[in-house]
Design an enzyme around this catalytic site. Structure first.
Site, PDB file in Angstrom:
ATOM      1  N   ARG A  35       0.805  -1.214   0.000  1.00  0.00           N
ATOM      2  CA  ARG A  35       0.000   0.000   0.000  1.00  0.00           C
ATOM      3  C   ARG A  35       0.849   1.280   0.000  1.00  0.00           C
ATOM      4  O   ARG A  35       0.657   2.179  -0.823  1.00  0.00           O
ATOM      5  CB  ARG A  35      -0.926   0.028   1.232  1.00  0.00           C
ATOM      6  N   THR A  36       1.789   1.370   0.921  1.00  0.00           N
ATOM      7  CA  THR A  36       2.532   2.623   1.079  1.00  0.00           C
ATOM      8  C   THR A  36       3.391   2.900  -0.147  1.00  0.00           C
ATOM      9  O   THR A  36       3.409   4.012  -0.683  1.00  0.00           O
ATOM     10  CB  THR A  36       3.405   2.552   2.345  1.00  0.00           C
ATOM     11  N   LYS A  63      25.102  -5.894  -1.023  1.00  0.00           N
ATOM     12  CA  LYS A  63      26.563  -6.126  -1.026  1.00  0.00           C
ATOM     13  C   LYS A  63      27.220  -5.473   0.188  1.00  0.00           C
ATOM     14  O   LYS A  63      28.438  -5.353   0.251  1.00  0.00           O
ATOM     15  CB  LYS A  63      27.185  -5.540  -2.302  1.00  0.00           C
ATOM     16  N   ARG A  85      11.074   3.662   3.983  1.00  0.00           N
ATOM     17  CA  ARG A  85      10.538   2.597   4.870  1.00  0.00           C
ATOM     18  C   ARG A  85      11.746   1.791   5.326  1.00  0.00           C
ATOM     19  O   ARG A  85      12.552   1.349   4.501  1.00  0.00           O
ATOM     20  CB  ARG A  85       9.558   1.728   4.077  1.00  0.00           C
ATOM     21  N   HIS A 113       4.442   5.709  11.751  1.00  0.00           N
ATOM     22  CA  HIS A 113       4.008   5.599  10.353  1.00  0.00           C
ATOM     23  C   HIS A 113       3.080   6.797  10.110  1.00  0.00           C
ATOM     24  O   HIS A 113       1.855   6.656  10.014  1.00  0.00           O
ATOM     25  CB  HIS A 113       3.290   4.268  10.146  1.00  0.00           C
TER      26      HIS A 113
END
Ligand code: CP
Length: 292
Positions: A35-36, A63, A85, A113
């Site tokens: 969703r985000t 890496k 995020r 959030h």
């Protein structure tokens, strides 16, 4: 502003503004998201911005490149904003210290959030007209929830009352200082509230030690028609997603978008609203001069 953007999303206007033309927005997702991530991408593109989609597994992070090196390298490519995020709490705060560009927190660990809370508040305000004096119960895994924390701050500062309902093991350690009402009995919690935000039980974190079993959690705290019928209370139901069907919410409650029944699900309305709210956030940050 978000309400205007929602109208535009539902009925697109070919002459719609492109106020973020020539802006580049890096969508840096170090943790999975549906969703985000996609709503920020749609929001940015709808305003005319270009997007760079970054995921940890396909980048040089795999890496061993550090978060700060990743951000500095993207900044050197003349990115205008970062949407981040990250599994670590306060990661977004950390990168604001190493870049002069705008940073939007798209969920950091179990901390916050903010855009989810904004879209939840927008959704509630659409239905109730105001958040003032609204009683919102947050049911579920509050301890691990960044959505709960942002909603508590946002709703309280908008004049709403907030309750938390969960087993005592899932209250955060500072629960008593948050200015909320605490419930362990879901019947009393539902009876108190006008609306419920049901949280995902974070199965990766909330089992082992916090709960006797999923079955017992679901029996006592899962939001079902049986519990709503018992209390005879009509509730508007929100959930940030993703949902664990038949654990924290029954299929009937999650999918009922209209009466009959004692609940109305706003889950997909929240998703639509998420795009509009994120358009407003990006425009406010990147084209502040054009914000009326
Ligand atoms: N609500 C929410 O943050 O969902 P995603 O994890 O899919 O972005």
């Amino acid at each position: 502003m978000a309400a205007g953007f929602k109208k535009e999303l539902i009925t697109p206007d070919p002459t719609f503004e492109t106020s973020l033309k020539n802006k580049r927005i890096a969508l840096c997702f170090f943790e999975n998201s549906t969703r985000t991530r996609f709503s920020f991408e749609i929001a940015a593109r709808h305003l005319g911005a270009g997007t760079l989609s970054f995921s940890a597994s396909t980048s040089s992070v795999s890496k061993g490149e550090t978060l700060s090196d990743t951000i500095r390298n993207l900044e050197a490519m003349r990115v205008d904003a970062f949407v981040l995020r990250h599994p670590s709490s306060c990661a977004a705060d950390f990168i604001t210290g190493i870049t002069s560009k705008s940073v939007v927190n798209a969920g950091d660990g179990s901390h916050e959030h903010p855009t989810q809370a904004l879209l939840d508040m927008f959704t509630l305000r659409e239905y109730f007209g105001t958040l003032e004096k609204l009683k919102v119960i947050i049911i579920g895994d509050v301890l691990h929830s960044r959505v709960a924390r942002s909603n508590i701050y946002g709703l309280l500062s908008s004049g709403a009352s907030v309750g938390l309902c969960c087993p005592v093991t899932l209250f955060p350690p500072d629960a008593a200082r948050l200015g909320v009402t605490l419930f362990t009995d879901i019947d009393k919690a539902i009876g108190w509230a006008d609306s419920a935000i049901v949280l995902r039980l974070q199965l990766e974190r909330a089992t082992g030690g916090y709960l006797p079993s999923l079955e017992e959690y679901s029996f006592y705290y899962g939001l079902t028609d049986e519990k709503l019928d018992r209390v005879q209370k009509h509730l508007l139901v929100l959930h940030p997603g993703p949902i664990n069907r038949e654990i924290e919410i029954s299929n009937n409650v999650a999918d009922r978008i209209q009466p009959p029944g004692f609940s109305q699900s706003l889950l997909l309305e929240q998703v639509t609203n998420g795009v509009a709210v994120r358009m407003a956030v990006l425009k406010t940050l990147l084209a502040p001069g054009s914000v009326s």
